[in-house]
Design an enzyme around this catalytic site. Structure first.
Site, PDB file in Angstrom:
ATOM      1  N   ASN A   1      20.326  42.306  39.836  1.00 48.09           N
ATOM      2  CA  ASN A   1      21.023  43.093  38.816  1.00 48.09           C
ATOM      3  C   ASN A   1      20.497  42.617  37.453  1.00 48.09           C
ATOM      4  OD1 ASN A   1      22.925  43.761  36.809  1.00 48.09           O
ATOM      5  ND2 ASN A   1      24.662  43.638  38.205  1.00 48.09           N
TER       6      ASN A   1
ATOM      7  N   CYS B   1      25.847  46.500  30.942  1.00 47.84           N
ATOM      8  CA  CYS B   1      24.958  47.171  31.902  1.00 47.84           C
ATOM      9  C   CYS B   1      24.808  48.663  31.606  1.00 47.84           C
ATOM     10  CB  CYS B   1      25.472  46.963  33.320  1.00 47.84           C
ATOM     11  SG  CYS B   1      25.711  45.230  33.701  1.00 47.84           S
TER      12      CYS B   1
ATOM     13  N   HIS C   1      22.674  52.017  37.788  1.00 45.10           N
ATOM     14  CA  HIS C   1      22.615  50.589  37.491  1.00 45.10           C
ATOM     15  C   HIS C   1      22.759  49.815  38.807  1.00 45.10           C
ATOM     16  CE1 HIS C   1      23.535  46.636  36.270  1.00 45.10           C
ATOM     17  NE2 HIS C   1      24.824  46.727  36.532  1.00 45.10           N
TER      18      HIS C   1
HETATM   19  O1  UT7 Z   1      26.580  44.576  36.582  1.00 51.23           O
HETATM   20  C1  UT7 Z   1      27.609  43.656  36.466  1.00 51.23           C
HETATM   21  C2  UT7 Z   1      28.696  44.033  37.304  1.00 51.23           C
HETATM   22  N1  UT7 Z   1      29.045  43.044  38.265  1.00 51.23           N
HETATM   23  C3  UT7 Z   1      29.190  43.379  39.548  1.00 51.23           C
HETATM   24  O2  UT7 Z   1      28.887  44.460  39.953  1.00 51.23           O
HETATM   25  C4  UT7 Z   1      29.790  42.373  40.448  1.00 51.23           C
HETATM   26  C5  UT7 Z   1      30.859  42.954  41.315  1.00 51.23           C
HETATM   27  N2  UT7 Z   1      31.369  41.969  42.248  1.00 51.23           N
HETATM   28  C6  UT7 Z   1      30.631  41.497  43.255  1.00 51.23           C
HETATM   29  O3  UT7 Z   1      29.494  41.885  43.431  1.00 51.23           O
HETATM   30  C7  UT7 Z   1      31.274  40.531  44.201  1.00 51.23           C
HETATM   31  O4  UT7 Z   1      32.619  40.322  43.796  1.00 51.23           O
HETATM   32  C8  UT7 Z   1      30.557  39.157  44.272  1.00 51.23           C
HETATM   33  C9  UT7 Z   1      29.212  39.335  44.954  1.00 51.23           C
HETATM   34  C10 UT7 Z   1      30.327  38.603  42.883  1.00 51.23           C
HETATM   35  C11 UT7 Z   1      31.375  38.181  45.083  1.00 51.23           C
HETATM   36  O5  UT7 Z   1      31.611  38.736  46.369  1.00 51.23           O
HETATM   37  P1  UT7 Z   1      33.094  38.773  46.955  1.00 51.23           P
HETATM   38  O6  UT7 Z   1      32.988  39.362  48.278  1.00 51.23           O
HETATM   39  O7  UT7 Z   1      33.968  39.456  45.949  1.00 51.23           O
HETATM   40  O8  UT7 Z   1      33.419  37.241  47.070  1.00 51.23           O
HETATM   41  P2  UT7 Z   1      34.646  36.401  46.485  1.00 51.23           P
HETATM   42  O9  UT7 Z   1      34.409  36.092  45.037  1.00 51.23           O
HETATM   43  O10 UT7 Z   1      35.914  37.075  46.870  1.00 51.23           O
HETATM   44  O11 UT7 Z   1      34.496  35.072  47.305  1.00 51.23           O
HETATM   45  C12 UT7 Z   1      34.642  35.036  48.730  1.00 51.23           C
HETATM   46  C13 UT7 Z   1      34.337  33.644  49.201  1.00 51.23           C
HETATM   47  C14 UT7 Z   1      35.088  32.570  48.445  1.00 51.23           C
HETATM   48  O12 UT7 Z   1      35.411  31.542  49.367  1.00 51.23           O
HETATM   49  P3  UT7 Z   1      36.884  31.451  50.008  1.00 51.23           P
HETATM   50  O13 UT7 Z   1      37.810  31.308  48.834  1.00 51.23           O
HETATM   51  O14 UT7 Z   1      37.076  32.744  50.748  1.00 51.23           O
HETATM   52  O15 UT7 Z   1      36.789  30.253  50.876  1.00 51.23           O
HETATM   53  C15 UT7 Z   1      34.082  32.058  47.447  1.00 51.23           C
HETATM   54  O16 UT7 Z   1      34.327  30.735  47.046  1.00 51.23           O
HETATM   55  O17 UT7 Z   1      32.943  33.361  49.003  1.00 51.23           O
HETATM   56  C16 UT7 Z   1      32.809  32.150  48.239  1.00 51.23           C
HETATM   57  N3  UT7 Z   1      31.613  32.264  47.405  1.00 51.23           N
HETATM   58  C17 UT7 Z   1      30.377  31.948  47.828  1.00 51.23           C
HETATM   59  N4  UT7 Z   1      29.931  31.485  48.999  1.00 51.23           N
HETATM   60  C18 UT7 Z   1      28.600  31.292  49.101  1.00 51.23           C
HETATM   61  C19 UT7 Z   1      31.534  32.708  46.130  1.00 51.23           C
HETATM   62  N5  UT7 Z   1      30.247  32.693  45.708  1.00 51.23           N
HETATM   63  C20 UT7 Z   1      29.517  32.214  46.748  1.00 51.23           C
HETATM   64  C21 UT7 Z   1      28.147  31.982  46.935  1.00 51.23           C
HETATM   65  N6  UT7 Z   1      27.731  31.520  48.126  1.00 51.23           N
HETATM   66  N7  UT7 Z   1      27.227  32.222  45.967  1.00 51.23           N
END
Ligand code: UT7
Length: 342
Positions: free
Chosen positions: A299, A126, A269
């Site tokens: 993104n 990125c 970004h």
């Molecule tokens: O330019 C590239 C750089 N990348 C980034 O900037 C990404 C940085 N990270 C993020 O933006 C976030 O970590 C994400 C948006 C990718 C994920 O958000 P999060 O708040 O960190 O969620 P998580 O991975 O901790 O997941 C929380 C919960 C989980 O369920 P449990 O274990 O709490 O029951 C996941 O299984 O959300 C669940 N989950 C979803 N639920 C609905 C994960 N993906 C999804 C989804 N829809 N798409």
């Protein structure tokens, strides 16, 4: 132009923006479309990322990164009122190059008719646009090159696993290209006032695109991965981004001896709306001074910073003489900034 003469034929001069352009595909992939493909929902995606929809190249499009880059470059050439043969160098930040060889930049140069301009891709995830911009600005400032087209382009939708397995990653990404053409200026105050570029490869497994099973980190099971698709440890990347974004903004301002209140616009970004908001709040910046378009474009990795700059430039949100701070972080891990007097 009357540059300062330096020993060895090197010169220094100001660097100005000659033209800006961007391109996005017409196709739109909404959160509701994703609900049909995997276990997710619009509310979760908007709350966690700020993304409502993203642009998507038609599946099966021939050479999609070249196609979108050519469109962005042609728009920037029109804006600059330059011919393709006026360019000395084309640099494209991308992780979605068509092939390892030739570079996408070579294909783009041939298609627009810029041959024999030098052409190369920069792989910095990125950070591709900001890394490329910093290198290009330095080449113009030292007098070696006169007109450089800097692009960031990624077709991230071909690198996603649109199933439940990939749902924590694919929801973020879309396709875009941004381009800026730079050249020398008599005005030494114009151009990059401070730039920083960093990388830490020890954290490579936070964000990577494996080609083969042996690319996988030891703790990742093959059945959890679709080869050729972006793998991301979202929470760790989130923490990395929040700290690096704020640190690099502070370090860049300090290096240039510029206060945050002097910055007309931060062009960042578009990683995740929460990451952008957290950096903006840390510096007490009003919302209108950090451009955000992630809601409607997602993104787009290397494409996002250049797309944002084209939008702020064309809409008159920044003008000549303004100070603009470019900032990005991404896979590698990499992080970078570039503070400009436009
Ligand atoms: O330019 C590239 C750089 N990348 C980034 O900037 C990404 C940085 N990270 C993020 O933006 C976030 O970590 C994400 C948006 C990718 C994920 O958000 P999060 O708040 O960190 O969620 P998580 O991975 O901790 O997941 C929380 C919960 C989980 O369920 P449990 O274990 O709490 O029951 C996941 O299984 O959300 C669940 N989950 C979803 N639920 C609905 C994960 N993906 C999804 C989804 N829809 N798409």
């Amino acid at each position: 132009m009357q540059p300062d003469s330096r020993p060895g034929g090197r010169t220094t001069c100001g660097v100005k923006i000659l033209g800006v352009g961007s391109a996005v595909p017409e196709g739109i992939l909404t959160n509701h479309d994703l609900e049909q493909l995997m276990d997710t929902n619009d509310e979760w995606i908007v709350q966690r990322t700020g993304v409502r929809e993203r642009r998507i190249m038609p599946p099966g499009q021939l050479r999609p990164t070249t196609t979108l880059s050519v469109e962005a470059l042609r728009n920037a050439l029109d804006d600059a009122q330059l011919k393709p043969t006026d360019l000395d160098l084309i640099v494209i930040g991308t992780v979605s190059s068509e092939m390892a060889c030739p570079s996408t930049a070579c294909l783009v140069a041939a298609e627009v008719g810029a041959t024999p301009a030098a052409a190369m891709d920069v792989s910095a995830a990125c950070c591709g646009y900001v890394y490329s911009l910093n290198m290009a600005e330095s080449l113009v400032a030292c007098g070696r090159y006169r007109r450089i087209a800097v692009l960031g382009c990624d077709i991230m939708t071909i690198l996603q696993d649109y199933t439940d397995r990939g749902r924590n990653t694919c929801i973020l990404f879309g396709d875009a290209a941004g381009c800026v053409i730079i050249g020398p200026s008599d005005d030494l105050s114009l151009g990059c006032m401070a730039q920083l570029m960093y990388a830490d490869g020890s954290d490579w497994d936070l964000l990577y695109i494996p080609r083969k099973l042996t690319d996988l980190p030891d703790d990742v099971k093959p059945e959890d991965v679709k080869l050729g698709c972006l793998q991301m440890r979202g929470r760790e990347v989130f923490k990395f981004a929040v700290s690096k974004f704020a640190d690099i903004i502070a370090a860049t301002l300090e290096k240039a001896d510029v206060g945050i209140e002097e910055i007309a616009m931060v062009v960042a970004h578009q990683s995740n709306r929460r990451i952008l908001d957290s950096a903006r709040k840390r510096f007490g910046m009003p919302e209108e001074k950090m451009y955000v378009n992630i809601d409607y474009y997602g993104n787009s990795s290397s494409g996002s910073t250049g797309l944002c700059f084209d939008q702020v430039w064309r809409s008159g949100k920044v003008k000549r003489g303004d100070k603009v701070l470019f900032v990005a972080f991404g896979g590698g891990m990499t992080w970078a900034s570039s503070l400009w007097q436009l």
